[in-house]
Scaffold this active site. Structure first.
Site, mmCIF file in Angstrom:
data_model
loop_
_atom_site.group_PDB
_atom_site.id
_atom_site.type_symbol
_atom_site.label_atom_id
_atom_site.label_comp_id
_atom_site.label_asym_id
_atom_site.label_seq_id
_atom_site.Cartn_x
_atom_site.Cartn_y
_atom_site.Cartn_z
ATOM 1 C CG ASP A 50 -6.792 -1.663 -1.333
ATOM 2 O OD1 ASP A 50 -6.952 -2.679 -1.224
ATOM 3 O OD2 ASP A 50 -6.002 -1.186 -0.685
ATOM 4 C CG ASP A 107 -2.022 -1.063 1.203
ATOM 5 O OD1 ASP A 107 -2.279 -1.736 0.176
ATOM 6 O OD2 ASP A 107 -2.332 -1.597 2.208
#
Length: 238
Positions: free
Chosen positions: A197, A178
């Site tokens: 995401d 991330d």
């Protein structure tokens, strides 16, 4: 001397097998009814064939859109993660848009807020089941909006699944990369996320909207009474 046809009668008559006069040119009835019925049946068959062909074309189009969006999201997610690992490893968060967005590299073994961090393999299994359901649905899909929604979900699911399968510390327990944090670095205000995401969230939100507005995956739309509306027929098909 036999008399000829009366002038002005407008139509000649011919003797039938029983000697009765029948108008020339009238179609003889067939064994199953008038000849005109055969033409109507053929027309109905042509309409059904056109509808079947149109349905097959629509399914191919929807499947192509779904797979195309899914692969595009997967590629973009892979590229951004690769760049993040190259540029953000060991660096302080990079501030963008006046502090609205921060680029800070993190690795997550669970879901948002590191939920289920000790059970990474469960997320891998759930993701595989979701991907299988989407591919099965693609075979019957006839709605472009649903194709966009499921394509986003498919690409996002594949992007994070690739991390869980191939990244450290091992197969199916890898940590997801991330790098996007909003308002505060390191996910202090909101969980750090990635392109996969974002695609997942957008796809799910679109799916909820389509369900609430009655749009079905077969291309039909629910009426106010909750029943599916009949498919429309174009002028060429009618």
């Amino acid at each position: 001397m036999t008399a000829g046809p009366t002038p002005g009668s407008g139509r000649a008559e011919a003797a039938g097998p029983t000697g009765s006069a029948e108008p020339v040119g009238r179609p003889a009835p067939g064994p199953d009814g008038p000849v005109e019925a055969d033409g109507a049946i053929e027309a109905d068959g042509a309409v059904e064939a056109d509808r079947a062909a149109d349905g097959a074309t629509t399914r191919r189009r929807a499947a192509s859109i779904l797979l195309g969006i899914g692969l595009a999201v997967l590629a973009l997610d892979f590229v951004t993660k690769h760049l993040a690992l190259q540029a953000l490893e060991g660096r302080e968060p990079v501030e963008l848009l006046g502090g609205l967005v921060y680029l800070s590299l993190t690795r997550n073994s669970g879901a948002a807020w590191s939920i289920g961090a000790d059970h990474t393999w469960i997320f891998s299994l759930i993701t595989i089941l979701v991907i299988g359901w989407i591919l099965w649905t693609a075979l019957r899909l006839r709605s472009v909006p649903w194709a966009v929604s499921l394509g986003l979900v498919l690409g996002g699911a594949l992007g994070n699944l690739m991390d869980r399968i191939f990244r450290a510390p091992g197969w199916f327990v890898g940590h997801v990369v991330d790098m996007i944090s909003v308002l505060e670095p390191y996910g202090r205000a909101f969980p750090v996320f990635n392109v996969a995401d974002s695609a997942l969230v957008c796809g799910v939100c679109l799916a909820v909207f389509l369900e609430l507005t009655g749009r079905q995956r077969d291309g039909r739309r629910l009426g106010r009474d909750g029943r599916r509306a009949a498919p429309t027929v174009s002028r060429e098909q009618a």
